[in-house]
Design a protein around this motif. Structure first.
Motif, PDB file in Angstrom:
ATOM      1  N   PRO A  60      43.536  68.626  11.915  1.00 32.49           N
ATOM      2  CA  PRO A  60      42.153  68.151  12.069  1.00 32.49           C
ATOM      3  C   PRO A  60      41.584  68.384  13.461  1.00 32.49           C
ATOM      4  CG  PRO A  60      43.612  66.398  11.263  1.00 32.49           C
ATOM      5  CD  PRO A  60      44.489  67.511  11.705  1.00 32.49           C
ATOM      6  N   THR A  61      40.386  68.893  13.537  1.00 36.86           N
ATOM      7  CA  THR A  61      39.731  69.056  14.838  1.00 36.86           C
ATOM      8  C   THR A  61      39.571  67.710  15.527  1.00 36.86           C
ATOM      9  OG1 THR A  61      37.678  69.767  15.943  1.00 36.86           O
ATOM     10  CG2 THR A  61      37.467  69.031  13.691  1.00 36.86           C
ATOM     11  N   ASP A  62      39.476  66.626  14.758  1.00 38.85           N
ATOM     12  CA  ASP A  62      39.283  65.295  15.343  1.00 38.85           C
ATOM     13  C   ASP A  62      40.547  64.773  16.011  1.00 38.85           C
ATOM     14  OD1 ASP A  62      36.975  64.000  12.818  1.00 38.85           O
ATOM     15  OD2 ASP A  62      36.747  65.453  14.442  1.00 38.85           O
ATOM     16  N   LEU A  63      41.666  65.527  15.897  1.00 39.83           N
ATOM     17  CA  LEU A  63      42.902  65.132  16.591  1.00 39.83           C
ATOM     18  C   LEU A  63      43.275  66.124  17.684  1.00 39.83           C
ATOM     19  CD1 LEU A  63      45.145  63.803  13.673  1.00 39.83           C
ATOM     20  CD2 LEU A  63      44.082  62.488  15.514  1.00 39.83           C
ATOM     21  N   GLN A  64      42.429  67.114  17.902  1.00 40.90           N
ATOM     22  CA  GLN A  64      42.759  68.156  18.881  1.00 40.90           C
ATOM     23  C   GLN A  64      42.871  67.597  20.296  1.00 40.90           C
ATOM     24  OE1 GLN A  64      41.254  69.894  22.047  1.00 40.90           O
ATOM     25  NE2 GLN A  64      39.590  70.488  20.718  1.00 40.90           N
ATOM     26  N   ALA A  65      41.901  66.761  20.664  1.00 42.39           N
ATOM     27  CA  ALA A  65      41.907  66.222  22.040  1.00 42.39           C
ATOM     28  C   ALA A  65      43.097  65.293  22.255  1.00 42.39           C
ATOM     29  CB  ALA A  65      40.594  65.478  22.296  1.00 42.39           C
ATOM     30  N   GLN A  66      43.413  64.491  21.249  1.00 47.66           N
ATOM     31  CA  GLN A  66      44.534  63.559  21.370  1.00 47.66           C
ATOM     32  C   GLN A  66      45.855  64.322  21.472  1.00 47.66           C
ATOM     33  OE1 GLN A  66      41.988  63.516  19.236  1.00 47.66           O
ATOM     34  NE2 GLN A  66      41.709  61.548  18.192  1.00 47.66           N
ATOM     35  N   PHE A  67      45.974  65.391  20.683  1.00 39.32           N
ATOM     36  CA  PHE A  67      47.205  66.182  20.725  1.00 39.32           C
ATOM     37  C   PHE A  67      47.342  66.886  22.077  1.00 39.32           C
ATOM     38  CE2 PHE A  67      50.754  67.669  18.300  1.00 39.32           C
ATOM     39  CZ  PHE A  67      51.116  68.876  18.874  1.00 39.32           C
ATOM     40  N   MET A  68      46.199  67.292  22.627  1.00 41.76           N
ATOM     41  CA  MET A  68      46.254  67.948  23.950  1.00 41.76           C
ATOM     42  C   MET A  68      46.795  66.969  24.996  1.00 41.76           C
ATOM     43  SD  MET A  68      43.301  69.762  26.242  1.00 41.76           S
ATOM     44  CE  MET A  68      42.832  70.961  25.009  1.00 41.76           C
ATOM     45  N   ALA A  69      46.403  65.714  24.902  1.00 48.32           N
ATOM     46  CA  ALA A  69      46.921  64.721  25.860  1.00 48.32           C
ATOM     47  C   ALA A  69      48.441  64.655  25.747  1.00 48.32           C
ATOM     48  CB  ALA A  69      46.297  63.353  25.586  1.00 48.32           C
ATOM     49  N   LEU A  70      48.941  64.664  24.510  1.00 49.17           N
ATOM     50  CA  LEU A  70      50.400  64.652  24.306  1.00 49.17           C
ATOM     51  C   LEU A  70      51.044  65.859  24.970  1.00 49.17           C
ATOM     52  CD1 LEU A  70      51.136  63.817  20.530  1.00 49.17           C
ATOM     53  CD2 LEU A  70      51.789  62.467  22.526  1.00 49.17           C
ATOM     54  N   VAL A 123      39.027  68.491  28.812  1.00 50.33           N
ATOM     55  CA  VAL A 123      39.933  69.278  29.663  1.00 50.33           C
ATOM     56  C   VAL A 123      39.693  68.981  31.141  1.00 50.33           C
ATOM     57  CG1 VAL A 123      40.512  71.612  30.425  1.00 50.33           C
ATOM     58  CG2 VAL A 123      40.319  71.105  27.982  1.00 50.33           C
ATOM     59  N   GLN A 124      38.422  69.026  31.563  1.00 48.79           N
ATOM     60  CA  GLN A 124      38.188  68.819  33.005  1.00 48.79           C
ATOM     61  C   GLN A 124      38.557  67.401  33.427  1.00 48.79           C
ATOM     62  OE1 GLN A 124      35.601  69.686  30.919  1.00 48.79           O
ATOM     63  NE2 GLN A 124      33.687  68.644  31.478  1.00 48.79           N
ATOM     64  N   GLU A 125      38.435  66.468  32.525  1.00 50.34           N
ATOM     65  CA  GLU A 125      38.819  65.084  32.864  1.00 50.34           C
ATOM     66  C   GLU A 125      40.344  64.953  32.929  1.00 50.34           C
ATOM     67  OE1 GLU A 125      35.139  64.624  33.461  1.00 50.34           O
ATOM     68  OE2 GLU A 125      36.390  62.854  33.735  1.00 50.34           O
ATOM     69  N   LEU A 126      41.036  65.593  31.984  1.00 53.14           N
ATOM     70  CA  LEU A 126      42.516  65.559  32.027  1.00 53.14           C
ATOM     71  C   LEU A 126      43.024  66.250  33.292  1.00 53.14           C
ATOM     72  CD1 LEU A 126      43.247  66.351  28.243  1.00 53.14           C
ATOM     73  CD2 LEU A 126      43.674  64.171  29.424  1.00 53.14           C
ATOM     74  N   ARG A 127      42.321  67.297  33.702  1.00 52.58           N
ATOM     75  CA  ARG A 127      42.725  67.989  34.949  1.00 52.58           C
ATOM     76  C   ARG A 127      42.642  67.033  36.137  1.00 52.58           C
ATOM     77  NH1 ARG A 127      39.077  73.136  33.919  1.00 52.58           N
ATOM     78  NH2 ARG A 127      40.477  74.580  32.864  1.00 52.58           N
ATOM     79  N   VAL A 129      37.835  58.602  35.312  1.00 56.82           N
ATOM     80  CA  VAL A 129      37.403  59.719  34.466  1.00 56.82           C
ATOM     81  C   VAL A 129      36.225  59.260  33.608  1.00 56.82           C
ATOM     82  CG1 VAL A 129      39.618  60.933  34.368  1.00 56.82           C
ATOM     83  CG2 VAL A 129      39.130  59.083  32.730  1.00 56.82           C
ATOM     84  N   MET A 130      35.557  60.242  32.980  1.00 59.16           N
ATOM     85  CA  MET A 130      34.349  59.915  32.214  1.00 59.16           C
ATOM     86  C   MET A 130      34.476  60.402  30.769  1.00 59.16           C
ATOM     87  SD  MET A 130      30.417  60.797  33.207  1.00 59.16           S
ATOM     88  CE  MET A 130      30.481  62.518  32.739  1.00 59.16           C
ATOM     89  N   ARG A 150      36.158  61.704  20.469  1.00 50.06           N
ATOM     90  CA  ARG A 150      37.596  62.009  20.437  1.00 50.06           C
ATOM     91  C   ARG A 150      38.102  62.404  21.828  1.00 50.06           C
ATOM     92  NH1 ARG A 150      38.191  59.170  15.938  1.00 50.06           N
ATOM     93  NH2 ARG A 150      36.733  59.890  14.381  1.00 50.06           N
ATOM     94  N   ALA A 151      37.240  62.920  22.671  1.00 53.54           N
ATOM     95  CA  ALA A 151      37.640  63.194  24.068  1.00 53.54           C
ATOM     96  C   ALA A 151      37.997  61.874  24.735  1.00 53.54           C
ATOM     97  CB  ALA A 151      36.513  63.892  24.809  1.00 53.54           C
TER      98      ALA A 151
END
Ligand code: EPZ
Length: 432
Positions: free
Chosen positions: A304-314, A336-340, A366-367, A372-373
């Motif tokens: 799901p695209t709605d889990l893409q950001a959460q999976f990226m955090a993992l 991405v820029q916030e996780l950076r 962060v903002m 989902r972000a």
């Protein structure tokens, strides 16, 4: 605007009751427009988007209420204004889901175009082309879709150019009261579409094939009110499972069908997580640091695209690298820029993000930029060393019911702060 403050680095463990799915509840509420009698809804989540949809229905003249057991009752027999004003639609684009039902019920409708969205252009062309194929006359005037039909909508064969979830839902609802048979090809297969089809059948609709790519709807003369239940929110469930994994804990989510999480569970298992499932629960934990794995979002039953950001955090703290490809929306990498800012090592290349896992993230202000972000920033904050402050958390409130409460119950140090005038004068919060 509220902020959330997290002291990270604490393993989260315990059990979370999953709420009803926002993306199932919204079309189900819109379907109430089609009903001759009152609808009773179980497991409607308490979220901003739901309140917006209920306000929209009430503005049309419906009687909308919630009892002390959380059941929502919608009676649209008093509805008389088939409109969706910009003031409401601009806060929630899923308001467009009332267009098909209003047209089928009243023969005319005036619904604001949603306008821009953080994650992409998200046009409605397939919704409108489908309704035109069913005989509607569609005009766009001053930012509004003005639609009308001479008599009833007519059944048609509609082939979607790309899979659209709310497009499938809008046209399925419109077709339920149309004359004749409608075939939706390349239709969305999401569980939320099936939940809507099940509920429409309870109301008397004749629908077959939901859950496959081809749905056949035979129009009927009327639909009665029904008592329906919203399915579990699979995105919320996976987000809490990810919270356990990213903090080295063990979280169980209950009252959810594990089958709705197959793509997510397959990927976290590939990354080394332990996954246990029961009839209506899922538990995840990881004895070791997760390995980087690649994902590519796609329509259900894909990832799901709605889990893409959460999976990226993992993946930010996994061992090794991962490639995360987003194929559904053109701008869904704003986290991405916030996780950076928290130390993540991510390089963007078109619709792919290459993540090189690091040992630990570090807390930072962060903002939140979209729903989902925001969730991915919460996950990152839970894992990071030190304090993370997330501003503009109204994005989170759109899709996560009582998120601080549920996370605190798992052992998180998390609190929401509502800026007072004094706080607003302090430089750190002035910009949030
Ligand atoms: C639904 O949005 C969900 N929202 C979204 O969840 C979800 O991300 C999305 O489906 C994809 O799964 C609700 O169900 C309320 P689409 P929807 O139509 O229906 C393009 C969340 O976080 N498209 O399936 O609006 C579109 O731009 C939200 O809970 C057209 O070009 O998404 C996108 O690229 C975010 N023309 C792709 O299709 C159209 O007429 C898929 O969009 C319609 C869509």
């Amino acid at each position: 605007m509220d902020s959330i403050i997290i002291q990270g680095g604490r393993p989260l463990s315990g059990t979370v009751e999953v709420s009803g799915a926002k993306n199932a509840a919204l079309p189900l509420l819109a379907a109430g427009i089609l009903a001759d009698g009152p609808m009773i809804y179980h497991r409607i989540p308490h979220l901003r988007d739901i309140t917006t949809m209920m306000t929209l229905l009430a503005n049309q003249g419906a009687d909308v209420s919630m009892d002390d057991k959380g059941r929502v009752r919608v009676d649209t027999s008093t509805s008389h204004l088939p409109e969706a004003p910009y003031e409401l639609v601009k806060t929630m684009r899923a308001s467009a889901l009332v267009l098909g039902p209003l047209l089928a019920r009243f023969g005319h409708a005036r619904v604001s175009l949603p306008g821009g969205c953080a994650i992409g252009a998200r046009p409605m062309d397939m919704h409108l082309k489908g309704l035109e194929a069913m005989g509607a006359e569609i005009r766009v005037e001053q930012g509004y879709v003005v639609a009308k039909t001479k008599g009833k909508l007519q059944g048609a064969r509609i082939v979607f150019g790309t899979v659209t979830v709310t497009g499938t839902e809008n046209l399925m609802m419109a077709a339920a009261l149309a004359d004749g048979e409608t075939i939706l090809e390349n239709a969305a297969r999401e569980p939320e579409v099936v939940n809507l089809a099940d509920s429409l059948r309870q109301m008397g609709a004749d629908i077959k094939g939901d859950g496959s790519g081809c749905i056949c709807i035979r129009g009927v003369d009327r639909l009665n009110g029904a008592e329906v239940s919203v399915i579990a929110d699979r995105i919320e469930a996976a987000t809490y499972l990810a919270a356990g994994l990213i903090t080295g804990g063990e979280v169980t989510v209950k009252h959810v069908d594990p089958g709705m999480l197959d793509a997510f569970l397959a990927r976290v298992a590939e990354a080394g997580a332990s996954v246990e499932t029961g009839e209506s629960w899922v538990r995840c934990s990881a004895s070791e640091r997760l390995q980087g794995v690649n994902i590519r979002t796609s329509p259900h039953p894909g990832f799901p695209t709605d889990l893409q950001a959460q999976f990226m955090a993992l993946m930010c703290i996994a061992s090794g690298s991962s490639v995360i490809s987003e194929t559904i929306f053109e701008n869904r990498f704003m986290h991405v820029q916030e996780l950076r800012r928290m130390g993540a090592n991510i390089v963007l290349n078109g619709n792919a993000a290459v993540v090189d896992g690091i040992e630990t993230l570090s807390g930072a202000p962060v903002m939140a930029t979209d729903l989902r972000a925001s969730a991915s920033l919460v996950l990152a904050g839970l894992a990071a060393t030190g304090e993370t402050t997330i501003s503009r958390v109204y994005h989170i409130d759109r899709g996560y019911e009582r998120i601080e409460e549920k996370l605190r119950a798992l052992g998180a140090s998390i609190e929401r702060i509502t800026p007072t005038p004094e706080l607003l004068r302090s430089p750190s919060l002035a910009t949030s």
